[in-house]
Every structure is written in structure tokens, then in C-alpha cells.
Design a protein around this motif. Structure first.
Motif, PDB file in Angstrom:
ATOM      1  N   GLY B  19       0.827  -1.202   0.000  1.00 57.46           N
ATOM      2  CA  GLY B  19       0.000   0.000   0.000  1.00 57.46           C
ATOM      3  C   GLY B  19       0.860   1.250   0.000  1.00 57.46           C
ATOM      4  N   ARG B  20       0.217   2.378  -0.144  1.00 60.83           N
ATOM      5  CA  ARG B  20       0.923   3.660  -0.143  1.00 60.83           C
ATOM      6  C   ARG B  20       0.732   4.338   1.203  1.00 60.83           C
ATOM      7  NH1 ARG B  20       4.576   5.904  -3.884  1.00 60.83           N
ATOM      8  NH2 ARG B  20       4.161   4.992  -5.908  1.00 60.83           N
ATOM      9  N   GLU B  21       1.829   4.811   1.763  1.00 55.35           N
ATOM     10  CA  GLU B  21       1.723   5.562   3.010  1.00 55.35           C
ATOM     11  C   GLU B  21       0.957   6.859   2.713  1.00 55.35           C
ATOM     12  OE1 GLU B  21       2.506   4.780   6.035  1.00 55.35           O
ATOM     13  OE2 GLU B  21       3.348   2.845   5.485  1.00 55.35           O
ATOM     14  N   PRO B  22       0.219   7.387   3.668  1.00 53.43           N
ATOM     15  CA  PRO B  22      -0.591   8.587   3.392  1.00 53.43           C
ATOM     16  C   PRO B  22       0.231   9.775   2.924  1.00 53.43           C
ATOM     17  CG  PRO B  22      -0.693   7.969   5.713  1.00 53.43           C
ATOM     18  CD  PRO B  22      -0.032   6.859   4.997  1.00 53.43           C
ATOM     19  N   ASP B  23       1.481   9.909   3.459  1.00 54.22           N
ATOM     20  CA  ASP B  23       2.278  11.060   3.032  1.00 54.22           C
ATOM     21  C   ASP B  23       2.880  10.854   1.644  1.00 54.22           C
ATOM     22  OD1 ASP B  23       3.701   9.041   4.243  1.00 54.22           O
ATOM     23  OD2 ASP B  23       5.406  10.323   4.714  1.00 54.22           O
ATOM     24  N   LEU B  25       0.881  10.184  -0.842  1.00 52.80           N
ATOM     25  CA  LEU B  25      -0.273  10.414  -1.721  1.00 52.80           C
ATOM     26  C   LEU B  25      -0.360  11.888  -2.108  1.00 52.80           C
ATOM     27  CD1 LEU B  25      -3.250   8.446  -0.175  1.00 52.80           C
ATOM     28  CD2 LEU B  25      -2.105   7.992  -2.327  1.00 52.80           C
ATOM     29  N   LEU B  27      -2.970  14.057  -2.858  1.00 51.81           N
ATOM     30  CA  LEU B  27      -4.429  14.073  -2.757  1.00 51.81           C
ATOM     31  C   LEU B  27      -4.955  15.343  -3.424  1.00 51.81           C
ATOM     32  CD1 LEU B  27      -6.199  11.958  -1.222  1.00 51.81           C
ATOM     33  CD2 LEU B  27      -6.410  13.655   0.564  1.00 51.81           C
ATOM     34  N   GLY B  46      -3.827  18.852  -1.330  1.00 47.01           N
ATOM     35  CA  GLY B  46      -3.904  19.290   0.065  1.00 47.01           C
ATOM     36  C   GLY B  46      -4.727  20.533   0.219  1.00 47.01           C
ATOM     37  N   GLY B  47      -4.151  21.519   0.898  1.00 49.71           N
ATOM     38  CA  GLY B  47      -4.879  22.763   1.128  1.00 49.71           C
ATOM     39  C   GLY B  47      -5.912  22.607   2.217  1.00 49.71           C
ATOM     40  N   GLN B  50      -4.700  22.469   5.650  1.00 46.42           N
ATOM     41  CA  GLN B  50      -4.063  21.247   6.127  1.00 46.42           C
ATOM     42  C   GLN B  50      -2.653  21.086   5.574  1.00 46.42           C
ATOM     43  OE1 GLN B  50      -5.321  19.277   8.288  1.00 46.42           O
ATOM     44  NE2 GLN B  50      -7.454  19.904   8.384  1.00 46.42           N
ATOM     45  N   ASN B  52       0.477  20.657   2.760  1.00 50.42           N
ATOM     46  CA  ASN B  52       0.694  19.802   1.598  1.00 50.42           C
ATOM     47  C   ASN B  52       0.054  20.391   0.345  1.00 50.42           C
ATOM     48  OD1 ASN B  52       1.665  17.584   0.229  1.00 50.42           O
ATOM     49  ND2 ASN B  52      -0.195  16.391   0.562  1.00 50.42           N
TER      50      ASN B  52
END
Lengths: 506, 184
Positions: B19-23, B25, B27, B46-47, B50, B52
Motif C-alpha cells: 500500500g501507499r503511506e498517506p504522506d 499520496l 491528494l 492538500g490545502g 491542512q 501539503n
């Protein structure tokens, strides 16, 4: 070298010696058995101070209550004129056996085994010169812990007594609640060295006779050195040993035990263990508490649902988090997703590692809290849970979301009334977390399927473990499932108990 | 024991599907579309306060090929493109709205629930001047500006031959709504 140690060929079992002591029933022979036993006592007495009429008396100090031995045996033996009036020792023996001495239980013994075990049980043995029979008079001490509040199963509206270590006290606690003479108490001795009395309790006419026979047969088969701990019974009496899930339900509450007997279950009480077991144990029995019957049906049903939901949360939440974050971020609401991303950016460990380490830390804290004295244990819990937890988040060692997920899963696990069952859930929580973190939702589903498969394979005394969810399909009566109905409407006993008398009320 | 070993081996083999770590991604929250051939995409990650807030632009012959050309879409990228969280679709006047909406609705990741906005000056120019487009658009939505979802916009376009979209312009908060524009 295996995980459990080096595997070696197990030597064949030693056959049980029957009789255990093949000796003549003489004072010398019996005293020889108790050689090097400082608590063994032997003395010679004269009947009514007549030196021509001697009796050998034996007892084990500590097992016998001094006052009883003195008042009910020694005093009449030495002062009762009726005994001295007997023409010979045979007549004196008969008189003593029939009430010349004041013990509630007087036995005439003619084997060494009987005499020895009576002595150990707290009897006084009287040997008559030239006679092959021995009189044993019960004068045992009744020193025991007094009946106290049930500490582990509190009930606001329930009784305040709990089982103690004395078997006879425990049977009396049950019989005081269950006055029907149909309540049967059958005793067996288990343990080659401990010789522990074990009582099987059931209600004749209600309990399935074959279930009672099965329980007795399983107890009969237990051939161990000592039955001193709960595990010795629980792990030997059940057929499935390779599972983390408990297959026996225990209670320290006599009222709950009596309710189980009235339901048609078979109970087991063991001398020296302050709890009783009820058979068969099914999944739903681990989610019931004694309070379920004292609360309103609506409250009890709601709490029951809550416990099942918490079971799912404690089991699946960490795995679901790992699966969602790593494989299915679209499942997470956008704002939460962004928050997780922002927090995760500074954490050096992978999500799965974080989850597993936090689960492990939770277990370590719990274990440390349990092993330490309660005052220090609480401090450890607070320090570990609050201080170390928040420090770990601030130090960016762990994401706040992981901390919250693990904490929710851990706390949800405590709602299970049976901590044995909660322990099994904790082990499976690790497995499912790994499955979710490695394979995503597919892994979680696979892990769940394996868990259900394993549970569905298990039986306790012929009853499916997943009852009432996976057996008696369509036949399960109202009030015996997740939701409890008002007690007046629950007119029958559970079907799976196969009781002889199905109706429990008019 | 053998079965357990086989299960462990199988799991180890299956660990290939990592899987991909959330950081890791990217998004994407806001997607700007300009032009009808070539199509230029401006993606803002991001944005929404938040962090990123990384951005990327790409150009392709059509919407889908531009999507595939986004900087996070290639295999060398450390981050993986995630389009499941696109909440705002800003369309320039020169874009082919019907084609864009169709592509959005046909895409497995792009949700048909993302709202559609109109940028007279062009989506790329508007987004370039706005520091946190997701937060600015969320603020406009909270203030009562109604934007149709991609599915509703396409339905209106097909049924009525036109669709009403809120028109965006650069403003104090990075973006402001200048009224409603009709797209035929």
C-alpha cells in the motif's frame, strides 16, 4: 529447539497404583506412611482410664480442629462410663460407631487407603488392638475465607456473595438458592497428587442427562498430578486445545451459577477455586452479564448490542485503519485524510509499524498495570497512557490518529464481560491488523473469514461455539439471542441445551 | 504447523502488493481545466488549511491524456496521484465542458460529486493567484454559493442545453464569486 522448547519423546504414563497403599490396617503401617511428617500425631488412650483397654488415636494437626477432637472424641472416649461398661473391645467399637462418640460422620474403615485419606481430610482415626477395622471420625477444621462481595462481577441490584475456596461452602451457596431436591451434586476426585474433590451440579429433569454424563466422563479422563489452578480444569475438560478463545464460562457469583443450572446447563465446582464453571459455553454466553437479568429488558438489549459492536471495533478497527490508509484512502473523508497526511508527513515509521507498535505498547501498559500493586499500577497506566502517549505524538514518533484508533480499540475490548474472551480478541486484533496492513480490505476480509471458520469449527460438549448465530437456524427461541426480551415473554429454555423440560415458566 | 508455515509464506509472497503511506499520496482537491485541444490541467493538492499544498500542471490532447501527464502520475514520482478527493472542478471558458464532465463521470477515481465552477480568466490563472483554493472554495460554499455537481451539470447541459455555474474571479481571499454564468 522449537518455539515451546526442545521436543523430546514423552515417556509412557505411569499406571495409577490401585490401591495406593497396599498395607495392613495397623497403627505401625499407617504411621509409617506419615514418616517424616511433622504434623502427623499419634497417641495412646485408655478407655475410661482403664489401662487394659487401649486405643491408638491418630490425626494430622492443622487438618483437625482441636476443640472438636477434644470435646467430641477425647472427652467421651476417656470419660464415658458406657464405654467402660462394655464387656469387650468389640462391643466398645460398635458403641463408638453407633453414637458413643459425638462426630457427625463416623466411618468404619478396613483398608489403609481409606484411613490415610480420611486422616488427610481432617478425621481422627481410632485403632483397636487386634482389630482389622478402624473408626474414623470427622473433626476437620473449617478455616476458610469468609464469603465476600464478588469483585470481578459486581451487580448493583444483585446478591452480594461470591464463591470461596471451600467446595462445601460453595455447594451450600448454590443450594440455598436452588432448594429443589432435584439439584444433584456428584463428586469426583481429580489429580493424582492433589486428590481434589470436584463436584458436578445439574438439575435432574431439566439438564440433558447426556450432557451431565459427558461432563463427568471428561472429568474422569483428566489424569494430571494436581488440579490446583483454573487452567488445569479449563484446558483439560474441553476438546479443542489449539484456540485462544475460551471454551468454558466461569462465574464467581452463586446466583448466576444457579440461573445457569435452571437454564439447563451443567455446573462444575472445584475445591480450592473460588468460581464455578457452566457448560456448554457458547459465544453468546461470553457477552452476558449477571446484570442483564436485573436491568430492564430494553437496557439489557441495548447493552448487549453495544458489547457486540465493541467486539467488532476492538477486533477490526486497527486493521481497518491500516487498510484504509494504506490501500483505500478514498474510504476516508477528505478532511480526515488531509489531517492524517499532514500528521504522517513527520512520522518516520510506516503506518503498519505504527499500529503494531502502539498495539504492543497498549498490551505492555496493561500487563504492567496488572502485575504491579494497584496503587503503582494506576500510576503506570496514567504515565504510560497520557504522558508517554502525548509525548510520542509531540515527538512525531506516532500519528495522533493511530493513537486514537488503538486507544478506542483497546477500550472497546474492555466492554467484553469475559476477559478470557477479550484476551483472544486481542491476539486476533494483531493478526487482523497485519492482514489489513499487508493486503488491505481483502486481507481484512480474509482474516475475518479465517476467524469465523475457526470459530465455526469449534464445539463445546456437542454444541456449536457460534450458537446462537450459526446453529439451530430458524429454531432459536426468542430472548436467547443478542436482544433480550422481557423475561415474562422468554418462556422456554435455550434450544441448544436440549433440556428435558423446555418451558421455564407458566 | 505446515499449514501455518504455508499461510505465512503466502502472506509474505503477497506483500508485493504494497500500500501507499498517506504522506506518499498526492491528494488532489481542486482540478482546473483550460482549453479544448490541447487541454491544460492544473491540480492543487492538500490545502484546506491542512498543508501539503503542492501543485502540478500538465497538457494533453484531451482531458484523459492530460490527466495521465500530471507530475504525480508517472512511476518515478515519490507520490502517487489520488483523484478520489477532487471536490472542486474549475473550468475555463475555453474548455469543452461536456467532454470534461463526461470524462470526469467515466473516470473510476474522479467522483461525480465534485462541484463545477467557472473561471472567466482561465482556471490556471485563477489558481495561480490563490494560495489555498480548496479553503477559498469551501468558504464560498459555506457562504451559500451553490455550484452543481458534475453529474447534475452534465444532466442540465443535456436536458436544458445550458447549465448555470458560479463564476469565479480573483479576490481578497484569493477567490470570489462574481455571480452566475450560463454555459451553453
Amino acid at each position: 529447539m522449537g518455539f515451546f522448547g526442545t521436543k523430546k519423546d514423552v515417556p509412557p504414563p505411569h499406571p495409577r497404583r490401585e490401591p495406593r497403599f497396599d498395607l495392613p490396617v495397623t497403627p505401625e503401617a499407617i504411621a509409617g506412611v506419615f514418616d517424616k511428617c511433622a504434623d502427623f500425631n499419634r497417641r495412646t488412650l485408655y478407655l475410661n482410664n482403664d489401662p487394659s483397654r487401649q486405643v491408638e488415636m491418630m490425626y494430622i494437626a492443622g487438618q483437625v480442629r482441636n476443640e472438636r477432637a477434644c470435646d467430641y472424641v477425647l472427652r467421651p472416649l476417656t470419660q464415658n462410663e458406657a464405654l467402660s461398661a462394655c464387656p469387650d473391645m468389640d462391643a466398645a467399637f460398635d458403641l463408638m460407631a453407633k453414637g458413643g462418640l459425638y462426630s457427625l460422620s463416623v466411618q468404619t474403615r478396613d483398608t489403609a487407603d481409606q484411613v490415610i485419606f480420611d486422616l488427610i481430610d481432617g478425621s481422627v482415626a481410632l485403632f483397636f488392638p487386634g482389630k482389622a477395622k478402624v473408626l474414623t471420625l470427622s473433626a476437620g477444621t473449617e478455616e476458610k475465607r469468609s464469603v465476600s462481595d464478588p469483585e470481578n462481577e459486581p451487580d448493583v441490584k444483585g446478591a452480594r456473595d461470591s464463591f470461596v475456596e471451600s467446595l462445601r461452602t460453595n455447594t451450600s451457596l448454590v443450594r440455598r438458592r436452588f432448594r429443589a431436591p432435584e439439584l444433584k451434586v456428584e463428586e469426583q476426585i481429580v489429580g493424582r497428587q492433589s486428590l481434589t474433590p470436584v463436584d458436578v451440579l445439574y438439575v435432574e429433569g431439566i439438564a440433558d442427562p447426556s450432557l451431565a454424563e459427558q461432563v463427568k466422563a471428561r472429568l474422569e479422563k483428566i489424569d494430571i498430578d494436581a488440579l490446583l489452578m483454573t487452567g488445569s480444569l479449563e484446558q483439560y475438560i474441553t476438546e479443542e486445545s489449539r484456540t485462544a478463545f475460551p471454551l468454558t464460562v466461569y462465574t464467581e457469583r452463586p446466583d448466576r451459577f444457579a440461573v445457569g443450572l435452571a437454564e439447563g446447563r451443567v455446573g462444575v465446582l472445584v475445591d480450592g477455586i473460588p468460581m464455578g464453571w457452566l457448560f456448554p459455553a457458547t459465544l453468546d454466553s461470553f457477552f452476558r452479564t449477571g446484570q442483564d437479568r436485573t436491568d430492564s429488558w430494553a437496557v439489557a438489549a441495548a447493552l448487549s448490542v453495544l458489547r457486540y459492536v465493541c467486539m467488532l471495533i476492538t477486533l477490526f478497527l486497527p486493521g481497518l485503519y491500516a487498510a484504509a490508509v494504506l490501500f483505500h484512502p478514498e474510504l476516508i473523508p477528505v478532511k480526515l485524510s488531509l489531517s492524517i497526511i499532514a500528521a504522517k508527513a513527520d512520522v518516520p515509521f510506516s503506518t503498519l509499524t505504527e499500529v503494531l507498535v502502539m498495539l504492543l505498547a497498549f498490551e505492555v501498559l496493561q500487563e504492567a498495570g496488572l502485575r504491579l500493586p494497584s496503587s503503582i499500577g494506576q500510576t503506570v497506566s496514567i504515565l504510560g497512557g497520557l504522558v508517554v502517549g502525548s509525548a510520542a505524538v509531540e515527538a512525531k514518533l506516532v500519528s495522533p490518529a493511530v493513537l486514537v484508533v488503538v486507544a478506542i480499540a483497546g477500550i472497546a475490548g474492555y466492554t467484553a464481560p469475559s476477559q478470557d474472551f477479550a484476551g483472544a480478541l486481542r491476539i486476533w486484533r494483531f493478526i487482523l491488523s497485519i492482514a489489513g496492513g499487508v493486503l488491505g480490505l481483502a486481507g481484512l476480509a480474509l482474516g475475518g473469514a479465517v476467524l469465523i471458520y475457526r470459530l465455526a469449527r469449534m464445539e463445546t460438549f456437542g454444541v456449536a461455539y457460534l450458537t446462537p448465530f450459526a446453529s439451530n437456524a430458524g429454531k432459536q427461541r426468542e430472548g436467547h439471542t443478542v436482544l433480550r426480551e422481557p423475561l415474562p415473554k422468554v418462556k422456554t429454555r435455550p434450544d441448544y441445551l436440549n433440556t428435558k423440560n423446555r418451558r421455564n415458566q407458566g | 504447523m505446515r499449514r501455518l508455515a504455508a499461510m505465512v509464506m503466502t502472506l509474505l509472497l503477497l506483500t508485493g502488493c504494497r500500500g501507499r503511506e498517506p504522506d506518499e499520496l498526492a491528494l488532489v482537491r481542486v482540478l482546473g481545466v483550460d482549453g479544448r485541444g490541447p487541454v491544460t490541467l492544473t491540480a492543487v493538492c492538500g490545502g484546506d488549511d491542512q498543508g501539503n499544498g503542492s501543485r502540478g500542471t500538465s497538457t494533453g490532447a484531451d482531458f484523459l491524456s492530460a490527466l495521465e501527464a500530471l507530475p504525480w502520475a508517472n512511476e518515478e514520482s515519490r507520490e502517487e496521484l489520488a483523484l478520489t478527493s477532487v471536490s472542486y472542478l474549475i473550468v475555463g471558458r475555453d474548455a469543452n465542458l461536456e467532454a470534461v464532465l463526461l470524462a470526469v463521470l467515466r473516470d473510476q477515481e474522479l467522483a461525480g460529486l465534485s462541484t463545477v465552477w467557472l473561471a472567466d480568466q482561465g482556471a490556471a490563472a485563477l489558481l495561480r493567484n490563490c494560495e489555498d483554493p480548496a479553503a477559498a472554495l469551501a468558504l464560498l460554499a459555506r457562504q451559500g454559493v451553490k455550484a452543481p455537481t458534475a453529474a447534475r451539470a452534465l444532466a442540465a447541459l443535456w436536458d436544458d442545453g445550458q447549465v448555470e455555474l458560479p463564476v469565479l474571479d480573483a479576490g481578497e481571499n484569493g477567490m470570489e464569486c462574481r455571480g452566475v454564468g450560463s454555459w451553453r
